[in-house]
Design a protein around this motif. Structure first.
Motif, short mmCIF file in Angstrom:
data_model
loop_
_atom_site.label_atom_id
_atom_site.label_comp_id
_atom_site.label_asym_id
_atom_site.label_seq_id
_atom_site.Cartn_x
_atom_site.Cartn_y
_atom_site.Cartn_z
N VAL A 140 0.88 -1.17 0.00
CA VAL A 140 0.00 0.00 0.00
C VAL A 140 0.92 1.22 0.00
N ILE A 141 0.45 2.30 -0.59
CA ILE A 141 1.28 3.51 -0.67
C ILE A 141 0.59 4.63 0.09
N ILE A 142 1.35 5.30 0.95
CA ILE A 142 0.79 6.42 1.72
C ILE A 142 1.64 7.66 1.45
N GLY A 143 1.00 8.70 0.90
CA GLY A 143 1.69 9.95 0.64
C GLY A 143 1.50 10.91 1.80
N VAL A 144 2.58 11.57 2.19
CA VAL A 144 2.49 12.56 3.25
C VAL A 144 1.92 13.85 2.65
N GLN A 145 0.82 14.35 3.26
CA GLN A 145 0.22 15.59 2.74
C GLN A 145 1.20 16.75 2.91
N SER A 146 1.26 17.68 2.00
CA SER A 146 0.42 17.65 0.82
C SER A 146 1.21 17.19 -0.43
N ARG A 147 2.55 17.48 -0.46
CA ARG A 147 3.23 17.24 -1.74
C ARG A 147 3.74 15.82 -1.93
N LEU A 184 2.63 3.77 -11.79
CA LEU A 184 3.79 3.08 -12.39
C LEU A 184 3.80 1.61 -12.00
N LEU A 185 3.50 1.32 -10.73
CA LEU A 185 3.48 -0.07 -10.26
C LEU A 185 2.41 -0.86 -11.00
N GLU A 186 1.28 -0.18 -11.22
CA GLU A 186 0.18 -0.84 -11.93
C GLU A 186 0.59 -1.15 -13.37
N LYS A 187 1.32 -0.19 -13.97
CA LYS A 187 1.77 -0.34 -15.36
C LYS A 187 2.80 -1.47 -15.46
N ILE A 188 3.70 -1.54 -14.48
CA ILE A 188 4.79 -2.52 -14.56
C ILE A 188 4.32 -3.91 -14.16
N GLU A 189 3.55 -3.98 -13.05
CA GLU A 189 3.20 -5.29 -12.47
C GLU A 189 1.75 -5.70 -12.72
N GLY A 190 0.93 -4.73 -13.18
CA GLY A 190 -0.49 -5.05 -13.39
C GLY A 190 -1.26 -5.20 -12.09
N VAL A 191 -0.72 -4.64 -11.01
CA VAL A 191 -1.38 -4.75 -9.71
C VAL A 191 -1.89 -3.37 -9.30
N ASP A 192 -3.15 -3.32 -8.87
CA ASP A 192 -3.73 -2.05 -8.42
C ASP A 192 -3.33 -1.83 -6.95
N VAL A 193 -2.39 -0.93 -6.73
CA VAL A 193 -1.89 -0.69 -5.37
C VAL A 193 -2.69 0.44 -4.72
N PRO A 194 -3.31 0.20 -3.55
CA PRO A 194 -4.10 1.25 -2.89
C PRO A 194 -3.22 2.43 -2.46
N VAL A 195 -3.79 3.64 -2.58
CA VAL A 195 -3.06 4.86 -2.21
C VAL A 195 -3.84 5.61 -1.14
N THR A 214 -2.59 -2.99 8.59
CA THR A 214 -2.06 -4.13 9.34
C THR A 214 -1.59 -5.25 8.40
N ASP A 215 -0.36 -5.69 8.66
CA ASP A 215 0.29 -6.77 7.89
C ASP A 215 0.60 -6.39 6.44
N LYS A 216 0.49 -5.12 6.11
CA LYS A 216 0.81 -4.66 4.75
C LYS A 216 2.25 -4.14 4.71
N SER A 217 2.80 -4.11 3.50
CA SER A 217 4.08 -3.42 3.29
C SER A 217 3.73 -1.99 2.86
N VAL A 218 4.03 -1.06 3.74
CA VAL A 218 3.65 0.33 3.49
C VAL A 218 4.83 1.08 2.85
N ILE A 219 4.57 1.69 1.71
CA ILE A 219 5.57 2.58 1.11
C ILE A 219 5.15 4.00 1.50
N LEU A 220 5.93 4.61 2.38
CA LEU A 220 5.65 5.98 2.82
C LEU A 220 6.35 6.93 1.86
N VAL A 221 5.60 7.89 1.33
CA VAL A 221 6.14 8.73 0.25
C VAL A 221 6.10 10.21 0.66
N ASP A 222 7.25 10.86 0.52
CA ASP A 222 7.29 12.31 0.72
C ASP A 222 8.20 12.91 -0.35
#
Lengths: 313, 190
Positions: free
Chosen positions: B47-54, B65-76, B106-114
């Motif tokens: 799952v991907i979590i972006g830090v507000q706002s940028r 990009l992940l969806e394009k490369i892997e064909g998986v819809d990753v929640p944001v 819970t139990d996810k691999s979180v990609i924290l993005v800033d």
């Protein structure tokens, strides 16, 4: 507007529309926390908040305490019973004593209008008015406004009816100042004995017939009949009041089809509001209670959230 | 406005230099997306979590990009960390937007993005905020720019560009979604 510059929240009469929008927007964003499994954020850790209530309260006090605890502040509750106030300690000395103990913010309810204003001049701590006499109850006004905004999406052009004991109601005053400022048409309705003198000088339309007043309104805010004040002959009987000014399903049909029914609580079911209306589809009374916590969280955040700029990344 | 962003920029007195253009940002994000997939052996549990706002536009770009490369819809999701900061006593209270995390971490691999890693305090606040939402199996940090000057032991797992800066300089990330172009600008400050 991105920050609140005032030290105290004393009423909506002197609050700007920008300040009101800032508080409501902040409250909306804080509501998300109430739906979390862990309802706790550390933002006010180390801050000390004192609720100082000279009158009875359940929901206002509880709501402030919950809001403070959710934001990790420490809370102290002082009520008149069991405190030195009963030994004759003055309001001023009570405030100064508690401030000397390190209280950062007082939430004050007092039977005398203007008591929180006096407190604001007496101590350096922040003051939030939780109801002063027959003057104002700004946090109730703000939570009513948040409930209306969430359901209607605007204030401008809305017709809002406040019905009941207008004279003794601080809720009515905060509602009329806040809502009229935001562009709503405010109607006040009650027995002529319960309408304050010189009411025509307020930015409202005044009615003494509920059937006229309720016609085409978007919101009906039903005030509690303060039974403790009703031994002074303001109206002949509770039964007569209920028949003339009670909000029931038949009367509600005259309002807009998507009318909202608000009540600040506690309700006298069967007097100012019938149970089928209180529990009906148009009532948003429990939403008001939830919004009360959010509004108070927002105010604590905006008042105690510090000042000046700081580096961040 | 954070120190990572520009304070009171005035073109007459401030010199802005573009350090990344739209193509460079696109390539950096594409590389980060591939690195995320490689390290996590796919995108199934992400799952991907972006830090507000940028951080939010960058999070959405990475998800696409992940969806394009892997064909998986990753929640944001988007995360507001204002209530978790350690500097509220000296910081202006400001309007904040609600966090929007429409999934269980819970139990996810979180990609924290800033967008910019600077002192590390925002990342620390974001970690606390995520921990209050659940117990992820892992949290990894992805940033477009690491500008140095960390005050906490925080290190990004994925970096678009390491950009050594002076403390008084400001790094400003522009996203097409919010400001009409993709660019990273640096200004000299006073």
């Amino acid at each position: 507007m991105t920050k609140l510059t005032r030290k105290d929240i004393l009423g909506l009469q002197d609050m700007s529309t920008d300040e009101i929008y800032l508080i409501l927007e902040t409250a909306q964003s804080h509501k998300e926390i109430l739906g979390r499994p862990v309802k706790k954020v550390p933002i006010l850790r180390g801050k000390s908040i004192c609720t100082l209530f000279y009158e009875n309260s359940t929901r206002t006090r509880t709501s402030f305490e919950l809001a403070a605890k959710i934001m990790s502040a420490d809370t102290t509750s002082i009520s008149v019973a069991g405190s030195s106030i009963n030994k004759g300690e003055s309001f001023k000395d009570t405030l100064l004593t508690l401030e000397a103990m390190g209280v950062d913010l007082f939430v004050i309810r007092h039977g005398a209008g203007g008591a929180p204003h006096f407190a604001a001049r007496t101590v350096k701590s922040h003051i939030i008015n939780a109801g002063d006499g027959m003057h104002e109850h700004p946090t109730q006004g703000l939570l009513d406004m948040l409930t209306i905004l969430e359901n209607k999406g605007k204030f401008d052009g809305l017709k809002v009816l406040v019905v009941g004991d207008i004279m003794h109601s601080r809720v009515a005053r905060s509602n009329l100042w806040g809502l009229s400022k935001m562009g709503a048409e405010v109607r006040l309705c009650g027995p002529s004995t319960l309408l304050p003198a010189e009411i025509e000088q307020l930015p409202v339309k005044v009615y003494t017939d509920l059937d006229d007043a309720i016609d085409g309104v978007d919101v009906v805010n039903v005030l509690r009949i303060q039974l403790e004040r009703m031994n002074r002959g303001f109206f002949p009987s509770v039964i007569e009041y209920a028949s003339m000014f009670g909000v029931n399903k038949t009367r509600l049909m005259k309002a807009k089809s998507d009318v909202l029914v608000l009540h600040p609580g506690p309700m006298n079911r069967g007097i100012e509001i019938t149970p089928d209306v209180a529990d009906g589809d148009f009532a948003v009374i429990t939403d008001q209670v939830t919004n009360g916590v959010a509004v108070r969280m927002a105010l604590l955040y905006l008042l105690l959230g510090g000042g000046g700029n700081v580096v961040s990344d | 406005m954070s120190r990572a962003g520009r304070l009171f920029w005035c073109p007459e007195v401030d010199t802005m230099t573009k350090v990344m253009d739209a193509d460079e940002i696109r390539r950096a994000l594409t590389r980060i997306a591939h690195e995320i997939i490689e390290r996590n052996k796919g995108a199934q549990n992400l799952v991907i979590i972006g830090v507000q706002s940028r951080g939010v536009p960058m999070a959405k770009r990475l998800a696409s990009l992940l969806e394009k490369i892997e064909g998986v819809d990753v929640p944001v999701g988007s995360l507001n960390v204002a209530l978790y900061r350690d500097d509220y006593a000296t910081r202006s209270a400001r309007t904040i937007s609600a966090s929007e995390i429409p999934f269980d971490v819970t139990d996810k691999s979180v990609i924290l993005v800033d967008e910019v890693l600077f002192t590390g305090r925002t990342t620390r606040a974001a970690l606390d905020a995520i921990m209050d939402l659940g117990r992820p199996s892992v949290i990894q940090l992805a940033v477009l720019i690491d500008r140095g000057h960390k005050e906490l032991p925080v290190k990004a797992d994925y970096v678009g560009k390491n950009l050594p800066t002076a403390l008084k300089e400001s790094v400003d990330v522009y996203w097409v979604e919010t400001r009409g172009e993709d660019a990273v600008m640096i200004s000299k400050g006073d």
